[in-house]
Design a protein around this motif. Sequence first.
Motif, PDB file in Angstrom:
ATOM      1  N   LEU A  97       0.801  -1.223   0.000  1.00  0.00           N
ATOM      2  CA  LEU A  97       0.000   0.000   0.000  1.00  0.00           C
ATOM      3  C   LEU A  97       0.835   1.274   0.000  1.00  0.00           C
ATOM      4  N   ASN A  98       2.152   1.143  -0.244  1.00  0.00           N
ATOM      5  CA  ASN A  98       2.914   2.353  -0.511  1.00  0.00           C
ATOM      6  C   ASN A  98       2.652   2.848  -1.927  1.00  0.00           C
ATOM      7  N   ARG A  99       1.962   2.021  -2.716  1.00  0.00           N
ATOM      8  CA  ARG A  99       1.504   2.425  -4.041  1.00  0.00           C
ATOM      9  C   ARG A  99       0.049   2.898  -3.935  1.00  0.00           C
ATOM     10  N   PRO A 100      -0.502   3.502  -4.990  1.00  0.00           N
ATOM     11  CA  PRO A 100      -1.907   3.933  -4.938  1.00  0.00           C
ATOM     12  C   PRO A 100      -2.831   2.790  -4.549  1.00  0.00           C
ATOM     13  N   ALA A 101      -3.737   3.071  -3.624  1.00  0.00           N
ATOM     14  CA  ALA A 101      -4.557   2.014  -3.020  1.00  0.00           C
ATOM     15  C   ALA A 101      -5.379   1.258  -4.059  1.00  0.00           C
ATOM     16  N   TRP A 102      -5.990   1.981  -5.000  1.00  0.00           N
ATOM     17  CA  TRP A 102      -6.862   1.297  -5.952  1.00  0.00           C
ATOM     18  C   TRP A 102      -6.081   0.340  -6.831  1.00  0.00           C
ATOM     19  N   SER A 103      -4.868   0.694  -7.215  1.00  0.00           N
ATOM     20  CA  SER A 103      -4.076  -0.204  -8.045  1.00  0.00           C
ATOM     21  C   SER A 103      -3.701  -1.469  -7.280  1.00  0.00           C
ATOM     22  N   VAL A 192      -9.242  -7.020   1.773  1.00  0.00           N
ATOM     23  CA  VAL A 192      -8.522  -6.266   0.754  1.00  0.00           C
ATOM     24  C   VAL A 192      -9.213  -4.928   0.498  1.00  0.00           C
ATOM     25  N   LEU A 193     -10.526  -4.950   0.360  1.00  0.00           N
ATOM     26  CA  LEU A 193     -11.258  -3.711   0.066  1.00  0.00           C
ATOM     27  C   LEU A 193     -11.131  -2.691   1.196  1.00  0.00           C
ATOM     28  N   LEU A 194     -11.064  -3.163   2.433  1.00  0.00           N
ATOM     29  CA  LEU A 194     -11.013  -2.257   3.581  1.00  0.00           C
ATOM     30  C   LEU A 194      -9.594  -1.984   4.074  1.00  0.00           C
ATOM     31  N   SER A 195      -8.598  -2.583   3.440  1.00  0.00           N
ATOM     32  CA  SER A 195      -7.226  -2.456   3.932  1.00  0.00           C
ATOM     33  C   SER A 195      -6.702  -1.026   3.970  1.00  0.00           C
ATOM     34  N   PRO A 196      -6.977  -0.168   2.973  1.00  0.00           N
ATOM     35  CA  PRO A 196      -6.482   1.218   3.096  1.00  0.00           C
ATOM     36  C   PRO A 196      -6.960   1.907   4.366  1.00  0.00           C
ATOM     37  N   LEU A 197      -8.241   1.717   4.724  1.00  0.00           N
ATOM     38  CA  LEU A 197      -8.755   2.312   5.968  1.00  0.00           C
ATOM     39  C   LEU A 197      -8.137   1.641   7.187  1.00  0.00           C
ATOM     40  N   MET A 198      -7.963   0.318   7.136  1.00  0.00           N
ATOM     41  CA  MET A 198      -7.382  -0.406   8.267  1.00  0.00           C
ATOM     42  C   MET A 198      -5.940   0.029   8.505  1.00  0.00           C
ATOM     43  N   LEU A 199      -5.193   0.264   7.436  1.00  0.00           N
ATOM     44  CA  LEU A 199      -3.803   0.675   7.596  1.00  0.00           C
ATOM     45  C   LEU A 199      -3.722   2.074   8.214  1.00  0.00           C
ATOM     46  N   LYS A 200      -4.602   2.977   7.795  1.00  0.00           N
ATOM     47  CA  LYS A 200      -4.619   4.308   8.400  1.00  0.00           C
ATOM     48  C   LYS A 200      -4.938   4.228   9.889  1.00  0.00           C
TER      49      LYS A 200
END
Length: 422
Positions: A97-103, A192-200
């Motif tokens: 997730l150091n890359r753009p989240a959607w990609s 996977v879908l919620l991982s960007p929010l979980m990482l924040k």
Amino acid sequence: MTSTAEHEGYASGTDPTATLKLRTITVPEPFVHPPEEAEPAPVVRRGVRDRYLDLLRALALVRVVIYHNFGWTWLPLLFPSMGVMFALAGSLMARSLNRPAWSVIRGRMRRLLPPMWMFGAVVLTAMIADGWGPHAEGHPNWWWGKLAFWVLPLSTPPFADTVHGFSGHLPTSWAEQCVVPLWYLRAYLWYVLLSPLMLKAIRRLPWVTLAVPLVLSAVLNSGLVDQSGRIMETATDFTTFGSCWLLGMAHQEGLLRRIPQYVVPSLAPLVLAAGFWWLQQAPVDDPRVGPDLEAVPLAQAIWSFGCVMLLLHLSPSWERWPKPLERFNGVITLLNSRAVTVYLWHCVALVLTEPLINPLWDNPFIYAHFRGVLTSQWLPLFVAVPLIAVALLLFGWVEDTAAKRSPRLFPYPRRSKGRRRA
């Protein structure tokens, strides 16, 4: 086998899975012993596979297959495969997730879904050929609509509870047994879908975030909440292993390295004791078998969390195999390269052992001299292993295509020329 009973399975191993990025791996150079002086703990460089994580994933897959064959209730206590697989997937997700989240999300879905579509094409065709169809559940319109979950498993894809069993050659519940691993793909997709929010959340409130899934699991399994229905089924699986996924993210973020070394070894046994105590409070269907961790979500959540804490705390981060493990490089690499295929198809292989073994009972010579072998639980496992190998040959290439790699029938690593076998 039930959806929550083994909660297995499988794999994810495509970035896996589960899902780790499975790349063809060359055989590592011979292990070089470090110098005598003390050195800091090794850190895996970006782009280099961590062989310790590969070992954990391979052990998780093997344990899943053995559990589904024998049903030994002590196996999940010895090694909670699903918690481990979700933790490994969470760690790699945080790394990506150091890359753009959607990609990143799109890449994970691309690796996960094509193997499932191949599995669904075969299993759905077989279920329909065995008598399942729109009128089997009494709601033909809903039946067609629910087939969409075979395309995007946001909820459990529909399957036949009972069918004809192909004129008695298979048990009438064969379809239900074959689709057990699909719960894992559904849960993995939501993570996977919620991982960007979980990482924040992990970065801002790490300890609170780690505890949230365990608290939600306690609420859902308190008896105060009706757990029937598709939504609650998904929520139960999500909360059961959510803390393991988050713990993998925290490990990747270096959270465990920032606390004193004695904290995890001191805290984890208390967590394990709490999970084991809760397991003992659960009702037991068969006193001879005892309580099954896979059938008690809250106990499984707590126990898996404690085990994953210890395994990630240990985390030696091997860029190369220690010498005693070099000989297992081939099979571990193969299992990691085909983790999703092994996970999806191992239940099908176990189901197919029945029509292969049953005719042996009608052979007078085999019945007279090998009756003990026929009654052994080991026989289905020995028959299933070559069937799993056949599935790897027939369907494993889909994982390569999904990962945009050149398809290979059997990605067993080759030794470099001139090298002797260890």
